[in-house]
Design an enzyme around this catalytic site. Structure first.
Site, PDB file in Angstrom:
ATOM      1  N   GLY A 148       0.819  -1.201   0.000  1.00  0.00           N
ATOM      2  CA  GLY A 148       0.000   0.000   0.000  1.00  0.00           C
ATOM      3  C   GLY A 148       0.852   1.248   0.000  1.00  0.00           C
ATOM      4  O   GLY A 148       2.074   1.202   0.197  1.00  0.00           O
ATOM      5  N   CYS A 149       0.205   2.377  -0.214  1.00  0.00           N
ATOM      6  CA  CYS A 149       0.943   3.637  -0.344  1.00  0.00           C
ATOM      7  C   CYS A 149       1.549   4.069   0.987  1.00  0.00           C
ATOM      8  O   CYS A 149       2.756   4.315   1.077  1.00  0.00           O
ATOM      9  CB  CYS A 149       0.054   4.723  -0.932  1.00  0.00           C
ATOM     10  SG  CYS A 149      -1.515   4.941  -0.083  1.00  0.00           S
ATOM     11  N   TYR A 150       0.722   4.154   2.022  1.00  0.00           N
ATOM     12  CA  TYR A 150       1.282   4.505   3.323  1.00  0.00           C
ATOM     13  C   TYR A 150       2.343   3.491   3.764  1.00  0.00           C
ATOM     14  O   TYR A 150       3.421   3.886   4.233  1.00  0.00           O
ATOM     15  CB  TYR A 150       0.187   4.567   4.388  1.00  0.00           C
ATOM     16  CG  TYR A 150      -0.708   5.776   4.348  1.00  0.00           C
ATOM     17  CD1 TYR A 150      -0.186   7.065   4.404  1.00  0.00           C
ATOM     18  CD2 TYR A 150      -2.090   5.642   4.308  1.00  0.00           C
ATOM     19  CE1 TYR A 150      -1.030   8.176   4.409  1.00  0.00           C
ATOM     20  CE2 TYR A 150      -2.930   6.740   4.314  1.00  0.00           C
ATOM     21  CZ  TYR A 150      -2.398   8.005   4.367  1.00  0.00           C
ATOM     22  OH  TYR A 150      -3.226   9.102   4.371  1.00  0.00           O
ATOM     23  N   THR A 152       4.444   1.710   2.212  1.00  0.00           N
ATOM     24  CA  THR A 152       5.737   1.886   1.548  1.00  0.00           C
ATOM     25  C   THR A 152       6.533   3.023   2.187  1.00  0.00           C
ATOM     26  O   THR A 152       7.696   2.856   2.582  1.00  0.00           O
ATOM     27  CB  THR A 152       5.533   2.157   0.045  1.00  0.00           C
ATOM     28  OG1 THR A 152       4.904   1.015  -0.545  1.00  0.00           O
ATOM     29  CG2 THR A 152       6.856   2.432  -0.655  1.00  0.00           C
TER      30      THR A 152
END
Lengths: 342, 342, 342, 342
Positions: A148-150, A152
Site C-alpha cells: 500500500g501507499c502509506y 511503503t
C-alpha cells in the site's frame, strides 16, 4: 516483450500503470478490462493517453488473460482474490496492487477489510513486493502483493532504525499525510474539490487498514511485535505522501550514516543530506522515496521524514519495479522518470 | 551527442529544460550558468533532479559556452540579446526561450519590453521557432526565437481559420488562462500562494507583451494585419494554458475536418473529436497541444479551445523540438512524455 | 422576526444560506428539511455551524412549512415546482434558488431542463430576483425566482451597455469561469479533487442552461432579442465567478462614467477605478459584484470584467437581499460581510 | 467607542484585523500606519475592504497614536519593542501580534529571534494573551503579547492533559500543519504558488521559534519543565492550522469528559463528539478552536486533534478577543463570524 494484461484500469492506479507501461520498452500491453467501461477506448476515458494507447477496455468475461505473461490487478479490494487462482494455475504471473494478499493472517485481513477471503491458500504463496526488503524472494515470485501507499513510505522510513535495533519498538508513531488521489477515483462527497481543497483533516484515527500491514512488515524485520500509532491525514494536493515518523532512541548512533549506508545501493531510495526537508513534489511522477533524518535539539527523539508519490512508488511504479525484478530486467527500466517540478 | 549549454537555469523554464534534457538520449549537458547560484549543485536547488543531474551552476563569466554545439537561453528578457552575438559568430547554435528575438519590428519590441535592443541586427537572422509553421526554416536556423507560452496556444488555435481565410480577421478574440508558473520563479507578492490560490483574475487587459507576438505571427499567415483582443487571466494551477478563441465565420465549412486535416501530420498537435472540451491536465508535463472546435448553436461564432503545458510546448519542450529539427534528429525524440494525470 | 423555512439544506447553497441566516438579526429559522438527512443535526453534517445552529433536518413530509412567513428552496431543479403551489396559496412567501421559475417561456425551460414543468401557471407570477433590475417588483413579490450564478455576474456586467444601446447586441460574448462549488455537493467523478485541482477546462460549450436565462434577461432590457455566445469554464477554486465579457461598441462614450453612474446607488455593485482587474477573492464570502471596464488599445471592443461569489451574490446572499426587500428591511441587513482575504 | 490604531497593516494579520474591526460595533478605527504604503488608500491595497474602510495608510512618523485607546501591532518581529515604551507610558493599551513580548526569558528570546531586545523591561509587564489560561490577568493588562498561531492550537490541545497531570510530560509530540498564510505576505520564492501548491513538506525541524513559546506556556501550567518535539509542516491551503498531538498516558481517565468539562464555558473552544476528526475549514474565518480526542486501539497514546484559523484564533481574532476582555466588552463581540464552508 512481456505480454501484459491489466484487470480494472479505470482508477488512479490504473491510469498511472498505463502511463508507465505505455513508455516501457519491454512491455506489450495486450488487454485491459473494465466491467463498467467495456468497449470504450482507453484514451476516451483518459485523454492524457491519446496518441499513446489505442486499446479499448475489454469485458472481463471475454478477456483472455491466460495468454498474458503477467497480469496486474488494479482493482478494488476483493476482486483479485476471486480471479487469482485460475491465472496462478495457468502459470500467469500476478501483481496485485490491491490489498487482497498483503496480510498473512487471514483472520486479521478479514477483520480489517470486512469480507471473507476467497482464496486464503494463495495468501501464503504471495510475496510482499517491497524490493528494498524482499528483493530476492520477488525474483522468483509468482504472485506479488504490492504494498500500500502509506506502508511503503512508513516502512522505508522506519526500516534502518528497526534493523539496527536502536529505538523503543513499542512506541513508534507515524503521522502521515496523503494527497487526495489516495482515496481513489470514486464518486464520493468527501473528496469533492470543494470539500477537500483549502482544507486539512485527519481520518481513521481509531484504525486504518494500512496499520496491520505496516505492523506486519516492521514486526517481521524486528522479529517481534512492534507497537505503532498511525494517524493518516488528507492533504489538499493530488499526489504525494509525507510520512513524519517519531521514535525514541535507545542508543546514540549517527543516524545520517545509518540511513546513507542502508540505502546506498537502492536505486529508488534517496537519503537527503543532513538537515534536509523533503518535499512531496520532489518525487512527483517518479518512483523515488526521499528520506531525511533529524534529531531535534539533539534529544532522544528521532524524526524521520519520508516522501513518495503514492501512485508511483506507492502503487504503479513499485508494481513495475517488481515486474522488472521478476522478469530479469534492469530494475529501473521504464521507471526512470524525472519528477515533475514545478 | 549534442554538447549543450544552458544560460540561466534557475527559473521554471530552466528546470523544465533540465528535466527534459536529463532524459534526452542524444544530449550531453556540458554547462549551465547562473550568476546568483554559481557553485551550487543543480540538484541542491532542485531536489527533483537528484540522481539525475550532477552538474553545478557555473559562473557565467567563466563558463566556456563556445565549446557547445547549442546554447539555450532560459534567461529573463534582455540577457540573450547581450550574449548571442559572440556565440553566433563562433558558430554555436542558439535557442532563446526569452522574448529577445521574437519581434521583427525592433521599435515595437522596444516599446513593449521597455528597453533598447542590444543586438537588433540578429533579429532578422532569428527564426521564429513554431515548427507547425516554420519547420523548414528551423531546420537550417542558427538562432531560434522560441515562441512565448500564450502565443503558441493561441496561434496553433487560430492557424487553420486564418489559413483558410474563413473568419473576420479584424475581430479575433483570445480569452486565455494561464497557470501561475507562467509568471516565473521570481519573489513577488502577487504570485504568493495565499494571493493566487482559490482566486481568479485577469491581468494586463490594456496590453500584454504577447499581443504583438501573436499579431505578428497571425498577420504573417494572413498576409495582412489582423485585429486581436487578447485578455490573459491567472488561474490557480501550477502549469497549463487554456486559450478560448472566438472568431466570426465568414464562410460555412466543416471546422472539424479543417482542423483534423491541417494537423494530421503534426506529432504534437492533437485535434480532439467533435464536441470535446480539452483539459489542461491532459497535456501536463507533455509537449502536446490539444485542440477542440465548436460552433455553439450552429451560429456564426467559431469557438476554438486550445490547451498546452506552458512550460513544455509553451517553452522548454518546444525548444527541444526545435533542437531536434535543427540537428536532424527525429522530431519527437526525448519529448514523448505521457502527460501526468491525475 | 421573520419565520423562515428552508427546503433542502444539504447542498452548498443550503449551507451558505444557513451561514447567512444564522447571523441575520431579523430571522428566526424554524425548519429545515432534507429527505436524506432527516433526523440528523444540521451541525453534524456541517461542523462549521456548531454553536451557531441547533436545528435538526426534518422529514419533508412532516415539516409544517405553512407556518413560516417565508420558505427558501435550496433544492435541485424540479422540486420547488412541485411544492410551491400549496405554499403560495397558503400565503407563504417563496424564494426559489433553483431554476424552476426563472424562464418565462415554459417550453424553452422544458427543453433545457429536460422535464415537464409541474406548475407552469406560477411561472407568470414569479418575479426574477435581480434587485438591480427588478427592485420595485420584488418589493411586492410572493414568489421570487432567484437568479443563477452565471446569469447574475453576466447580466450585471452587460447591463449598462445594453441599457445605453451602445453595442452590437447580436455579437455579445461571455467567457465565464466558475469555482467548483458551482457544480454542487453531488458525488460525481468529474468534480473530485484529483480531477478538478490543478486543471482548467471549459464545459457545455454547445449549450448551457444559463444561456436562455441570460438571453431572456438581457433581451428584456434591450427590448429585442440579443445574440450571445456563452462559454463556461471550470476553475480550480472553491468559490467565485469571473465573467469576461466582450461587446463591439457602436458608439464612443466614456464607459467608466457610464458604469459608475449606473451603479452609484447600488449597495452591492462596486465599479472599480479605471484600469482595474477584479479578483474573485475580493468578493469571497460577500454579496458584492465588482466590475471593471476596459477598452484595450482604445479599440471598439469593450471588455467588461465582473466577479461575484457564486454562493452569495450568485445564490444565497442574493436570496437574502430579496428577502430584505420583500419584508421591508434595510436591503443590506445581515449580508454586509467583509470578504475573506486571503 | 474604542479609538483604535494599527501599526503595520499591510500583512495578512493586518488585513484580517481590518476585516474584523471594520465590523466591530464598539471600535472606531482612527489610524493605520505603513512605512511603505503611506498615502495609499487601504482599500486600494486590499480591494476586499472597498466600501468598508476609507482610511489611508499613514506615515508612521506622522501618525498620532497617543490619542488612541488601544494600538495593535501587526508588524514583523522587532518593531513593537521599539515603539511600545512611549505608548505604554502615555497610557495607551497595546496588543502586540508579533513575538516581541511573548518570551519571558529575554536571553532565550534573543537566541531564537536573532536580535537584541530593545525593551526588555516591558517583557515582565506583558500578559500572554491566551484567554483560556490568562483571562483574569488580561482584564487589567496594559500590554498583551498575543500568542503565535502554532502556540495557540498546540497549547489549547495539550492544556487539559497537562492540567490533569496524566501524561508523560517529557515526551510530548506536536506534529503541526499550517496553511501558507502563516508565512506572511512577503515576497519570497518558497511560498510562491508554483512552489507551495500541490506540495507538502516539513520545515524548521531542528528548531522553530514557536517551540520556546509553547514550552514556556505548557511548563507554566505543568509547574515544571516539559519536553516537546515540535515539527511544523507547510500545507497547500491558504488558512488553517491542524495540530496532531501525541502524549503517553500515565493514568487512565475518560479523555472526552476531561476535555468537555475543561472547555465547557469557553466560547471559542469547541470539543467535538468522541470519534470526530476536525477539519480546518470548519473554523475558516472564525475564532473557534475545535478539538477532538482519541486513544487509538485503546492504547496508552492520546492523540489530540486541534484546529484553528491561523489568522483568526491564531492572530487577529484572538487579539480582538483580548481587546474585548481588556475593555469590559462581551468577550465574543464582533468575532462571532460563522466559518466559511465550503
Amino acid at each position: 516483450m512481456i505480454k501484459v494484461g491489466i484487470v480494472g484500469g479505470t482508477g488512479y492506479t490504473g491510469v498511472e500503470l498505463l502511463r508507465i507501461l505505455a513508455q516501457h520498452p519491454k512491455v506489450k500491453l495486450k488487454v485491459i478490462t473494465s466491467r463498467q467501461e467495456a468497449g470504450m477506448a482507453v484514451d476516451e476515458l483518459f485523454p492524457s493517453l491519446r496518441k499513446k494507447i489505442t486499446l479499448k477496455f475489454s469485458d472481463p468475461s471475454k478477456a483472455d488473460l491466460n495468454k498474458c505473461d503477467l497480469v496486474f490487478f488494479a482493482t478494488p479490494n476483493g476482486v483479485a482474490m476471486q480471479q487469482a487462482r485460475s491465472l496462478f494455475d495457468a502459470g500467469v504471473k500476478i501483481i496485485d496492487l490491491s490489498a487482497d494478499f498483503r496480510i498473512k493472517d487471514v483472520a486479521e485481513w478479514e477483520k480489517w477489510y470486512g469480507m471473507s477471503h476467497a482464496c486464503p491458500e494463495l495468501v501464503a504463496e504471495a510475496i510482499y513486493g517491497l524490493p528494498e526488503v524482499n528483493r530476492a524472494s520477488i525474483k522468483n515470485a509468482k504472485l506479488i502483493a504490492n504494498p500500500g501507499c502509506y506502508p511503503t513510505a512508513v516502512q522505508l522510513g522506519f526500516l534502518p532504525l528497526i534493523e539496527a535495533k536502536i529505538v523503543d519498538m513499542n512506541q513508534l508513531i507515524a503521522d502521515t499525510k496523503s494527497g487526495v488521489s489516495g482515496a481513489g477515483r470514486k464518486a464520493e462527497v468527501h473528496t469533492l474539490f470543494p470539500e477537500a481543497a483549502d482544507n486539512f483533516k485527519s481520518y481513521a484515527v481509531p484504525g486504518h487498514r494500512h496499520l496491520p500491514e505496516i505492523k506486519q512488515g516492521l514486526s517481521n524485520i524486528a522479529r517481534k511485535q512492534i507497537g505503532l500509532t498511525f494517524v493518516p491525514h488528507l492533504t489538499p494536493m493530488i499526489r504525494g505522501i509525507h510520512a513524519t515518523l517519531y521514535a525514541t532512541l535507545t542508543k546514540q548512533i549517527d543516524l545520517q550514516t545509518l540511513y546513507a549506508d542502508r540505502y546506498a545501493n537502492e536505486p529508488f531510495v534517496d537519503v537527503l543530506p543532513a538537515g534536509s526537508h523533503p518535499e512531496t513534489r520532489s518525487v512527483r511522477g517518479s518512483n523515488f522515496c526521499r528520506i531525511a533524518v533529524h534529531r531535534p535539539q539533539g534529544g532522544n527523539i528521532a524524526v524521520i521524514l519520508s516522501v513518495t508519490d503514492n501512485l508511483v512508488k506507492g502503487a504503479a511504479g513499485q508494481a513495475v519495479q517488481n515486474m522488472n525484478i521478476m522478469f530479469g530486467l534492469p530494475e529501473t527500466l521504464g521507471i526512470e522518470h524525472v519528477p515533475l517540478l514545478p
